[in-house]
Design a protein around this motif. Sequence first.
Motif, PDB file in Angstrom:
ATOM      1  N   THR A  96       3.502  -7.410   3.686  1.00 12.24           N
ATOM      2  CA  THR A  96       4.076  -6.065   3.628  1.00 12.24           C
ATOM      3  C   THR A  96       5.582  -6.114   3.858  1.00 12.24           C
ATOM      4  O   THR A  96       6.351  -5.385   3.223  1.00 12.24           O
ATOM      5  N   GLU A 147       1.176   0.277   1.433  1.00  5.20           N
ATOM      6  CA  GLU A 147      -0.029   0.019   2.202  1.00  5.20           C
ATOM      7  C   GLU A 147      -0.489   1.351   2.819  1.00  5.20           C
ATOM      8  O   GLU A 147       0.326   2.122   3.315  1.00  5.20           O
ATOM      9  N   ASP A 170       0.526  -2.731  -2.530  1.00  3.09           N
ATOM     10  CA  ASP A 170       0.212  -3.361  -1.239  1.00  3.09           C
ATOM     11  C   ASP A 170      -1.210  -3.013  -0.806  1.00  3.09           C
ATOM     12  O   ASP A 170      -1.492  -1.875  -0.440  1.00  3.09           O
ATOM     13  N   GLU A 171      -2.090  -3.980  -0.862  1.00  2.03           N
ATOM     14  CA  GLU A 171      -3.478  -3.863  -0.403  1.00  2.03           C
ATOM     15  C   GLU A 171      -4.218  -2.676  -0.997  1.00  2.03           C
ATOM     16  O   GLU A 171      -4.652  -1.772  -0.287  1.00  2.03           O
TER      17      GLU A 171
HETATM   18 MG    MG Z   1       0.388  -5.577   5.075  1.00  7.37          MG
END
Ligand code: MG
Lengths: 303, 287
Positions: free
Chosen positions: B44, B86, B163-164
């Motif tokens: 991140t 995220e 992100d994720e």
């Molecule tokens: Mg992360």
Amino acid sequence: MLGVTLVTPIILGLVQGAGFGLVAIGLVLIYKSTRVFNFAAGEFATLGAFASYHFSHGFNILFISIPKLGLWAGAVAGIAVGAAFGLLTERFVVRPLSNRPKVTVLVATAAIATTAIALEIVLGATKSFRSGALVSGHPFVLQGVSLLWQELIVIFVLVLAGVGLAIFFGYTDLGLATLATSQEPTASRLMGIRLNRISMLTWGLAGALGGLAGVLLPPVTGSFFAAYGTTDLLIAAFTAAVLGGMTSVPGAFLGGILVGLVQNLALSNVDQNHFPGAPAVAVLVVLIGVLVVRPTGILGREA
Amino acid sequence: MSVLLEIRGLEVGYGAIPVLQGIDFDVEEGKTTVLLGLNGAGKTTTVGAISGLLKPWGGTISFEGERIDGLEPPALVDRGVTLVPEGRRVFPALSVAQNLRLGSWTKRKRGAELKDAEEKVYDYFPILLERRTQMAGTLSGGQQQMLAVGRGLMSLPKLILIDEASLGLSPALAKTVFNIVDRINADGTTVIIVEQNVGVLKHADNALVMEKGEIVYRGSGEELRSGDELRRTYLGGGDEEAAPAVARPTPAPAQAAAQASAPATSDDEPRSRRRSRARRAGKPGTG
Ligand SMILES: [Mg+2]
Ligand SMILES: Nc1ncnc2c1ncn2[C@@H]1O[C@H](COP(=O)(O)OP(=O)(O)OP(=O)(O)O)[C@@H](O)[C@H]1O
């Protein structure tokens, strides 16, 4: 008999409530974007009132001398000074404190109010000022009570401000971005929205609304003086904002009207000799009543 | 293939604590690059620096041959670098359509292109079209993730960093999202996808693995996927597509701050790791 004790306070209540509503909308705008209650909001109005008075009558303070510009130019100056003060507050107090706890910002806004009051005392000593109505005279008479043009203007301006802001938030990209910033600052940054500009916009707008109230209200309610906005408008506007749910512009609008009506109905129907402070108590009772029934305020949602 | 994004000696940290201590990698134009790693590896932080949320301490980031390190998100989004953060971070009290509209903030004057982009987003995620007047905060987690990706696409990115995306989604839903990432990539957008779910490797051209703020493996997605040995070494095994590389006890709540969501103790994984195999990235002097 009955007609008089109802019609007069209703008219006055609507007008005063409209003034409260303008300040309350400013409180809501700032609460939505910074989650802070702005104690300086009342003084945005007082500074607006002072500026409009001095610019319309001309003044000679320190090294600045301004000729008599007339009521309309004075009104514009009042709104501009309110907006400018809002912007200065944002730039020099709120923004530098943006990473601090909310309570720090809250106390800072109270400090701004006291600073503004000191400035007003310099500008006007401790006198009361009577400002002239933008349009004088009575357009019509209702049930034996004559209505002033200025009173109609105040109500009209509140409606205009409410509708304008509803359109702004509901239908413009900038309004949408303002809402987004208050809901998700990080995501807003990632969309490319400049948070500082949105913050300036919010404070400038709240300042202008306060200035507007300071320009419009004193000719109707009588006079203004140093700290006028804090003593006469802030508590009522705060109550209005809370009644409306603290984050709802239309709620603040309705809350303002409600507070104005309740105050004035209590004032003219309760004997002040037997029950002094009845208007304040009545407002409190309504506030508690509304919050018991609807804890999230009259409208109860963000708008 | 040309290099779209070039990272050299990138150093980033929080306060006085360094996290990335000079990493280097390239992202090829038109490809999907996956950034894998355990909790707290610095994934991140890496995408945060690329997207302008975090200011690099040192090193360079170049996009289309020009330095972009230190630029603010408005300038980066305008150039075509967009991060889908995220934890989704949709605007909860705005409708799906309004969320998408705000995605195109820096490009809001480009009427026709936006119309196409919007059509594409609704084509990728038909559920969003169905729900376009619904408040984003009332969508399911998977729908919010789709909205977050859709909102990112509305900025007409050349490079989208996700992100994720699979965090908190069922394996089936994660697969759906990955399939759409494939389509986004096939439609011409370069993708960097941060993941812990090794199932993503099937969808990646290139793979990078991070560990403790460094890149410890780089290669093709295929190489990492087919080499059981490799996978065990860097990612601690795990069934492809089904399970995350590392079981997370609790998924980060959607609204938690990205900075706050990184567990601090995740580095000391007890699994034996054969570090000697790691082809550690060279660390040239930073500028
Ligand atoms: Mg992360
Ligand atoms: N705001 C912050 N302040 C201080 N340290 C931070 C902050 N955010 C992250 N860190 C630290 O930086 C390191 C890398 O965190 P990062 O969030 O980049 O990891 P990650 O690979 O994305 O992990 P995850 O898979 O859990 O999201 C961690 O050690 C973390 O504790």
